[in-house]
Scaffold this motif. Structure first.
Motif, short mmCIF file in Angstrom:
data_model
loop_
_atom_site.label_atom_id
_atom_site.label_comp_id
_atom_site.label_asym_id
_atom_site.label_seq_id
_atom_site.Cartn_x
_atom_site.Cartn_y
_atom_site.Cartn_z
N ILE A 168 -4.24 9.44 -0.39
CA ILE A 168 -3.85 10.67 0.29
C ILE A 168 -4.41 10.66 1.70
CG2 ILE A 168 -3.92 13.19 0.23
CD1 ILE A 168 -4.33 13.02 -2.79
N LEU A 169 -3.53 10.87 2.67
CA LEU A 169 -3.96 10.88 4.06
C LEU A 169 -3.46 12.14 4.76
CD1 LEU A 169 -1.13 10.02 5.50
CD2 LEU A 169 -1.93 7.71 5.15
N SER A 170 -3.84 12.29 6.02
CA SER A 170 -3.43 13.44 6.81
C SER A 170 -2.44 13.02 7.88
CB SER A 170 -4.66 14.08 7.47
OG SER A 170 -5.17 13.22 8.48
N TYR A 171 -1.82 13.99 8.51
CA TYR A 171 -0.89 13.67 9.59
C TYR A 171 -1.60 12.98 10.76
CZ TYR A 171 3.81 15.23 8.46
OH TYR A 171 5.08 15.31 7.94
N THR A 172 -2.87 13.30 10.97
CA THR A 172 -3.59 12.65 12.06
C THR A 172 -3.85 11.17 11.78
OG1 THR A 172 -5.68 13.42 11.12
CG2 THR A 172 -4.70 14.77 12.84
N ASP A 173 -3.78 10.76 10.51
CA ASP A 173 -3.95 9.36 10.14
C ASP A 173 -2.64 8.57 10.21
OD1 ASP A 173 -6.63 9.88 9.40
OD2 ASP A 173 -5.98 10.50 7.39
N LEU A 176 0.84 -1.19 0.00
CA LEU A 176 0.00 0.00 0.00
C LEU A 176 0.88 1.24 0.00
CD1 LEU A 176 -2.67 -1.13 2.62
CD2 LEU A 176 -2.75 -1.35 0.12
N SER A 177 0.41 2.28 -0.67
CA SER A 177 1.19 3.49 -0.81
C SER A 177 0.36 4.68 -0.37
CB SER A 177 1.62 3.68 -2.27
OG SER A 177 2.28 2.52 -2.76
N TYR A 178 0.90 5.46 0.56
CA TYR A 178 0.19 6.59 1.13
C TYR A 178 0.97 7.87 0.88
CZ TYR A 178 -2.32 2.92 3.64
OH TYR A 178 -3.05 1.81 3.96
N LEU A 179 0.20 8.96 0.75
CA LEU A 179 0.80 10.24 0.41
C LEU A 179 0.30 11.32 1.36
CD1 LEU A 179 2.68 11.28 -1.88
CD2 LEU A 179 0.62 12.07 -3.05
N LEU A 180 1.24 12.04 1.94
CA LEU A 180 0.95 13.27 2.67
C LEU A 180 1.37 14.44 1.80
CD1 LEU A 180 2.51 12.36 6.13
CD2 LEU A 180 0.12 12.96 5.80
N ILE A 181 0.55 15.46 1.73
CA ILE A 181 0.91 16.67 1.00
C ILE A 181 0.86 17.84 1.98
CG2 ILE A 181 0.39 18.19 -0.95
CD1 ILE A 181 -1.16 15.86 -2.21
N ASN A 182 1.98 18.51 2.17
CA ASN A 182 2.02 19.62 3.13
C ASN A 182 2.55 20.88 2.47
OD1 ASN A 182 1.85 20.26 6.25
ND2 ASN A 182 3.66 21.30 5.46
N ALA A 183 1.80 21.98 2.63
CA ALA A 183 2.21 23.29 2.12
C ALA A 183 2.91 24.05 3.24
CB ALA A 183 1.00 24.07 1.62
N ASP A 194 9.25 1.93 -5.49
CA ASP A 194 10.05 0.79 -5.89
C ASP A 194 11.05 0.38 -4.81
OD1 ASP A 194 8.80 0.50 -8.31
OD2 ASP A 194 10.30 1.61 -9.45
N ILE A 195 11.56 1.35 -4.05
CA ILE A 195 12.60 1.03 -3.07
C ILE A 195 12.08 1.07 -1.63
CG2 ILE A 195 14.43 1.88 -4.57
CD1 ILE A 195 14.52 4.43 -2.96
N GLY A 196 10.79 1.44 -1.46
CA GLY A 196 10.25 1.62 -0.12
C GLY A 196 9.63 0.36 0.45
N PRO A 197 9.25 0.41 1.73
CA PRO A 197 8.64 -0.73 2.41
C PRO A 197 7.17 -0.86 2.07
CG PRO A 197 8.71 1.12 3.90
CD PRO A 197 9.38 1.57 2.63
N ALA A 198 6.57 -1.95 2.52
CA ALA A 198 5.11 -2.06 2.46
C ALA A 198 4.51 -0.96 3.34
CB ALA A 198 4.68 -3.44 2.95
N ASN A 199 3.30 -0.55 2.98
CA ASN A 199 2.65 0.56 3.70
C ASN A 199 3.53 1.82 3.68
OD1 ASN A 199 0.68 -1.29 4.22
ND2 ASN A 199 0.84 -1.21 6.44
N LEU A 200 4.11 2.08 2.53
CA LEU A 200 4.98 3.24 2.35
C LEU A 200 4.20 4.53 2.54
CD1 LEU A 200 7.69 4.52 1.24
CD2 LEU A 200 6.60 4.37 -1.03
N VAL A 201 4.80 5.49 3.28
CA VAL A 201 4.24 6.84 3.41
C VAL A 201 5.28 7.83 2.91
CG1 VAL A 201 3.29 8.59 4.94
CG2 VAL A 201 2.84 6.17 5.40
N VAL A 202 4.91 8.58 1.88
CA VAL A 202 5.76 9.63 1.34
C VAL A 202 5.10 10.97 1.60
CG1 VAL A 202 6.80 10.63 -0.74
CG2 VAL A 202 6.68 8.14 -0.47
#
Length: 265
Positions: free
Chosen positions: A252-257, A6-13, A198-206
């Protein structure tokens, strides 16, 4: 999606409160419905008025953009003499020897208190000009201590930074991708995310760290990153961006998640 990966994304301005134009640009992104967070600058001129009157228009979470550069410290300059220049202000860029860690800790606690006094309950920590992740400054332990003290998740940086934070029990992304290094380009962003997957772990969060804003004379007077902010703003406001990210299998998730997705060891 690749099996159980699974791949998760945080976007912060970053830089909420830096100028009216930067703040308005971030608010435009919030109003567009794009799920993302922002981090607030507590030490720049005008932020004490701009942030409280603008924060109600920002729907997702707001973090604390810890400062040791640009603006003036919360504490009296005589108490944090290794953090300031001859005028009693933070330098525009921090060069040379590392500041006193005890003074940094005291000042960052004061910045946390200031933000709360404005009515903002931070949902994460990061830092202006990424001072917490610069090896020559040696401030990652101070940063981790504040995160542990406040119970907040925190921006990492490199995978090594993430490992150090997790050893201290701090929830953090696995790695940070800087939109400023991709020229605000969607194809470049998607390619960078694919490399990390490609190089990250399972449940990757970027985390994608970005700097949207409206370019104007006020911004040009305080930052070298001016027209580029409008390019980033255009990318974030483009409905295709969120759709493309999701089509590529990112949630896409939040920091609280974050704690639920990447629990501490």
């Amino acid at each position: 999606m690749r099996g159980a990966r699974l791949s998760y994304l945080l976007i912060n301005a970053d830089d909420f409160g830096l100028t009216a134009g930067v703040t308005e640009g971030i608010l435009h992104c919030s109003a567009s419905g794009l799920p993302f967070s922002t981090s607030v600058m507590p030490c720049v001129p005008g932020a004490e008025a701009l942030v409280p009157r603008s924060m109600s228009r920002f729907r997702p979470g707001m973090g604390l953009h810890l400062q040791l550069t640009q603006g003036a410290p919360v504490l009296p300059a005589r108490e944090v003499e290794t953090l300031v220049d001859a005028t009693g202000r933070f330098p525009i860029r921090r060069l040379g020897k590392a500041p006193d860690a005890r003074q940094v800790a005291a000042e960052w606690r004061a910045q946390f208190s200031r933000l709360r006094s404005w009515g903002v309950e931070p949902d994460h920590l990061d830092s202006h000009h990424h001072v917490h992740g610069r090896p020559e400054l040696g401030l990652l332990p101070v940063y981790a201590a504040l995160a542990a003290e406040t119970g907040l998740p925190a921006r990492s940086g490199s995978r090594a930074d993430a490992a150090c934070l997790r050893q201290k029990g701090i929830a953090c992304p696995d790695v940070v991708v800087w939109l400023s290094e991709l020229d605000g380009d969607l194809d470049g962003l998607l390619a960078a995310l694919e490399i990390e997957r490609d190089i990250g772990p399972a449940n990757l969060v970027v985390e994608v760290a970005c700097h949207p804003g409206i370019a104007d004379d006020e911004l040009a007077s305080v930052s070298r990153y001016v027209s580029q902010r409008e390019r980033e703003l255009g990318l974030l406001l483009n409905p295709e961006t969120a759709l493309a990210v999701k089509r590529c299998g990112w949630t896409i998730l939040s920091y609280t998640d974050l704690q639920q997705v990447r629990p501490n060891p």
